[in-house]
Design a protein around this motif. Structure first.
Motif, mmCIF file in Angstrom:
data_model
loop_
_atom_site.group_PDB
_atom_site.id
_atom_site.type_symbol
_atom_site.label_atom_id
_atom_site.label_comp_id
_atom_site.label_asym_id
_atom_site.label_seq_id
_atom_site.Cartn_x
_atom_site.Cartn_y
_atom_site.Cartn_z
ATOM 1 N N PHE A 106 0.835 -1.198 0.000
ATOM 2 C CA PHE A 106 0.000 0.000 0.000
ATOM 3 C C PHE A 106 0.872 1.251 0.000
ATOM 4 O O PHE A 106 0.652 2.177 -0.791
ATOM 5 C CB PHE A 106 -0.924 -0.017 1.220
ATOM 6 C CG PHE A 106 -2.149 0.836 1.074
ATOM 7 C CD1 PHE A 106 -3.350 0.283 0.671
ATOM 8 C CD2 PHE A 106 -2.102 2.196 1.339
ATOM 9 C CE1 PHE A 106 -4.493 1.075 0.527
ATOM 10 C CE2 PHE A 106 -3.224 2.992 1.203
ATOM 11 C CZ PHE A 106 -4.425 2.434 0.792
ATOM 12 N N GLU A 107 1.875 1.254 0.859
ATOM 13 C CA GLU A 107 2.775 2.410 0.942
ATOM 14 C C GLU A 107 3.553 2.596 -0.355
ATOM 15 O O GLU A 107 3.668 3.708 -0.881
ATOM 16 C CB GLU A 107 3.731 2.222 2.121
ATOM 17 C CG GLU A 107 4.528 3.454 2.476
ATOM 18 C CD GLU A 107 3.688 4.534 3.128
ATOM 19 O OE1 GLU A 107 4.109 5.707 3.059
ATOM 20 O OE2 GLU A 107 2.623 4.226 3.681
ATOM 21 N N LEU A 110 1.166 3.985 -3.203
ATOM 22 C CA LEU A 110 0.902 5.417 -3.099
ATOM 23 C C LEU A 110 2.112 6.233 -3.529
ATOM 24 O O LEU A 110 1.976 7.269 -4.191
ATOM 25 C CB LEU A 110 0.521 5.775 -1.662
ATOM 26 C CG LEU A 110 -0.815 5.242 -1.139
ATOM 27 C CD1 LEU A 110 -0.975 5.585 0.333
ATOM 28 C CD2 LEU A 110 -1.985 5.798 -1.941
ATOM 29 N N ARG A 111 3.289 5.758 -3.178
ATOM 30 C CA ARG A 111 4.510 6.514 -3.464
ATOM 31 C C ARG A 111 4.885 6.472 -4.941
ATOM 32 O O ARG A 111 5.307 7.472 -5.520
ATOM 33 C CB ARG A 111 5.663 5.953 -2.625
ATOM 34 C CG ARG A 111 6.951 6.753 -2.748
ATOM 35 C CD ARG A 111 8.050 6.090 -1.954
ATOM 36 N NE ARG A 111 7.671 5.921 -0.559
ATOM 37 C CZ ARG A 111 8.212 5.022 0.252
ATOM 38 N NH1 ARG A 111 9.146 4.195 -0.191
ATOM 39 N NH2 ARG A 111 7.822 4.935 1.501
ATOM 40 N N PHE A 115 -1.586 8.920 -5.502
ATOM 41 C CA PHE A 115 -2.744 8.621 -4.672
ATOM 42 C C PHE A 115 -3.941 8.132 -5.483
ATOM 43 O O PHE A 115 -4.468 7.040 -5.268
ATOM 44 C CB PHE A 115 -3.115 9.886 -3.882
ATOM 45 C CG PHE A 115 -4.254 9.724 -2.936
ATOM 46 C CD1 PHE A 115 -4.059 9.206 -1.668
ATOM 47 C CD2 PHE A 115 -5.528 10.104 -3.315
ATOM 48 C CE1 PHE A 115 -5.125 9.059 -0.791
ATOM 49 C CE2 PHE A 115 -6.599 9.967 -2.443
ATOM 50 C CZ PHE A 115 -6.389 9.445 -1.180
ATOM 51 N N GLN A 116 -4.367 8.919 -6.443
ATOM 52 C CA GLN A 116 -5.595 8.599 -7.168
ATOM 53 C C GLN A 116 -5.454 7.350 -8.015
ATOM 54 O O GLN A 116 -6.313 6.462 -7.988
ATOM 55 C CB GLN A 116 -6.014 9.783 -8.044
ATOM 56 C CG GLN A 116 -7.358 9.581 -8.740
ATOM 57 C CD GLN A 116 -7.838 10.844 -9.429
ATOM 58 O OE1 GLN A 116 -7.178 11.875 -9.407
ATOM 59 N NE2 GLN A 116 -9.001 10.778 -10.056
ATOM 60 N N PHE A 118 -3.424 4.814 -7.753
ATOM 61 C CA PHE A 118 -3.283 3.572 -6.996
ATOM 62 C C PHE A 118 -4.594 3.149 -6.347
ATOM 63 O O PHE A 118 -4.958 1.970 -6.371
ATOM 64 C CB PHE A 118 -2.202 3.731 -5.926
ATOM 65 C CG PHE A 118 -1.945 2.465 -5.150
ATOM 66 C CD1 PHE A 118 -1.368 1.368 -5.765
ATOM 67 C CD2 PHE A 118 -2.299 2.375 -3.813
ATOM 68 C CE1 PHE A 118 -1.142 0.193 -5.060
ATOM 69 C CE2 PHE A 118 -2.078 1.203 -3.099
ATOM 70 C CZ PHE A 118 -1.501 0.109 -3.731
ATOM 71 N N LEU A 119 -5.319 4.089 -5.777
ATOM 72 C CA LEU A 119 -6.562 3.735 -5.094
ATOM 73 C C LEU A 119 -7.661 3.304 -6.065
ATOM 74 O O LEU A 119 -8.630 2.654 -5.661
ATOM 75 C CB LEU A 119 -7.051 4.905 -4.241
ATOM 76 C CG LEU A 119 -6.177 5.285 -3.038
ATOM 77 C CD1 LEU A 119 -6.865 6.341 -2.190
ATOM 78 C CD2 LEU A 119 -5.825 4.080 -2.186
ATOM 79 N N ASP A 159 2.277 0.524 6.342
ATOM 80 C CA ASP A 159 1.275 0.801 5.316
ATOM 81 C C ASP A 159 0.284 1.800 5.886
ATOM 82 O O ASP A 159 -0.538 1.439 6.733
ATOM 83 C CB ASP A 159 0.504 -0.480 4.954
ATOM 84 C CG ASP A 159 1.065 -1.217 3.757
ATOM 85 O OD1 ASP A 159 1.736 -0.579 2.924
ATOM 86 O OD2 ASP A 159 0.821 -2.422 3.646
ATOM 87 N N MET A 168 -8.734 4.180 3.651
ATOM 88 C CA MET A 168 -8.682 4.710 2.292
ATOM 89 C C MET A 168 -9.391 3.797 1.294
ATOM 90 O O MET A 168 -9.856 4.257 0.250
ATOM 91 C CB MET A 168 -7.222 4.903 1.860
ATOM 92 C CG MET A 168 -6.477 5.952 2.647
ATOM 93 S SD MET A 168 -4.836 6.256 1.957
ATOM 94 C CE MET A 168 -4.098 7.219 3.279
#
Length: 304
Positions: A106-107, A110-111, A115-116, A118-119, A159, A168
């Motif tokens: 998860f971490e 995102l990196r 953000f958008q 990956f989610l 994470d 999230m």
């Protein structure tokens, strides 16, 4: 360092993590900013000796070793590209219980993806998400084996899956894609005798039982500002998890006042009584924090 004393300290911290606090309350931080160490010790550079001296000044029993990734971690590296500063020195020249910090899928997602993007992956590209999680699992598996061979005492899988108001992603998505991989990483570390902690900021009530079922030994970051009351969490998990954290930056400042420090001391003693518990801040130590109050609290705890 007397080897018997060194082993004894590591062993009592390990017992506190696995069984509950019977001796002194273990104290540790997730991270310590070099700029804070420079200011506290008035030193121009920070290496192993300076970090070790600062840990001693703060009366910490645990040190968390963070890796250095290529390109500031903006891409998923090969295991051979990951550098662990002074790993040998921390594991052989100190009596501290030493954790190594690894980022979870998860971490990393995102990196590296943003953000958008990956989610949205669970709906837009589930196969890509599964492949990415598998790649992170393979990377961490290689690092866990290296760290175990190097004498590390424990692993933290980090994470940040939650905001202050909640997760999230839906719990069902985390259970389908992320927790099975985390469980396999925990099992790999446990085969080498390494306890594994899970770290996440935010409000993660909905997956606390999933953390337990994945086999984690402990959970780091219990943030009151996000609604994670540690007494309620202890009541929920019993002795299924070692809880690590509890203090925020405001508590560190309050600890400078003798009356408030006594209240924080009493709170820590109550939380630790026959429970699996480590005292520390939820955030780690950063420049600008009032470490003198925190130092006084940690020393008072040892003297009590």
């Amino acid at each position: 360092m007397d080897k018997r004393k060194e082993n004894s300290q590591r062993e009592w911290v390990a017992r506190s993590i696995a069984e509950g606090v019977r001796e002194r309350v273990p104290k540790g931080e997730l991270c310590i900013a070099d700029s804070l160490i420079q200011k506290a010790l008035n030193c121009p550079e920070v290496g192993f000796q300076e970090r070790r001296a600062f840990v001693a000044v703060m009366n910490l029993d645990i040190f968390t070793l963070s890796p250095i990734y290529p390109e500031q971690g903006k891409r998923l590296p090969a295991s051979g590209e990951t550098v662990w500063p002074a790993l040998k020195e921390w594991t052989t020249e100190t009596s501290l219980f030493t954790f190594a910090l690894l980022d979870g899928a998860f971490e990393w997602g995102l990196r590296t993806m943003g953000f958008q993007e990956f989610l949205l992956l669970p709906r837009s590209s589930p196969l890509i998400l599964k492949g990415f999680i598998r790649s992170v699992e393979e990377l961490n598996g290689s690092l866990i084996r290296l760290l175990a061979e190097s004498g590390i005492d424990g692993i933290i899988l980090a994470d940040d899956i939650a905001f202050s108001k909640g997760l999230m992603l839906q719990p069902s998505v985390l259970r389908e894609y992320f927790f099975p991989s985390l469980s396999r990483q925990v099992a790999l570390a446990e085969r080498s005798g390494l306890p594994v902690f899970y770290h996440s900021d935010g409000r993660y009530w909905d997956v606390v039982e999933d953390v337990i079922e994945a086999g984690f030994a402990g959970l780091h970051c219990v943030d009151r500002a996000s609604g994670m009351d540690i007494s309620r969490l202890q009541a929920k998990v019993g002795n299924s998890l070692c809880l690590w954290g509890h203090l925020d930056a405001g508590d560190a400042e309050k600890a400078g006042d003798p009356v408030m420090r006594q209240e924080l001391l009493h709170s820590a003693q109550q939380l630790a009584r026959d429970k699996r518990f480590i005292l520390g801040t939820n955030s780690g130590l950063f420049e600008g924090m009032d470490i003198e109050g925190l130092r006084a609290l940690y020393r008072s705890l040892d003297a009590s």
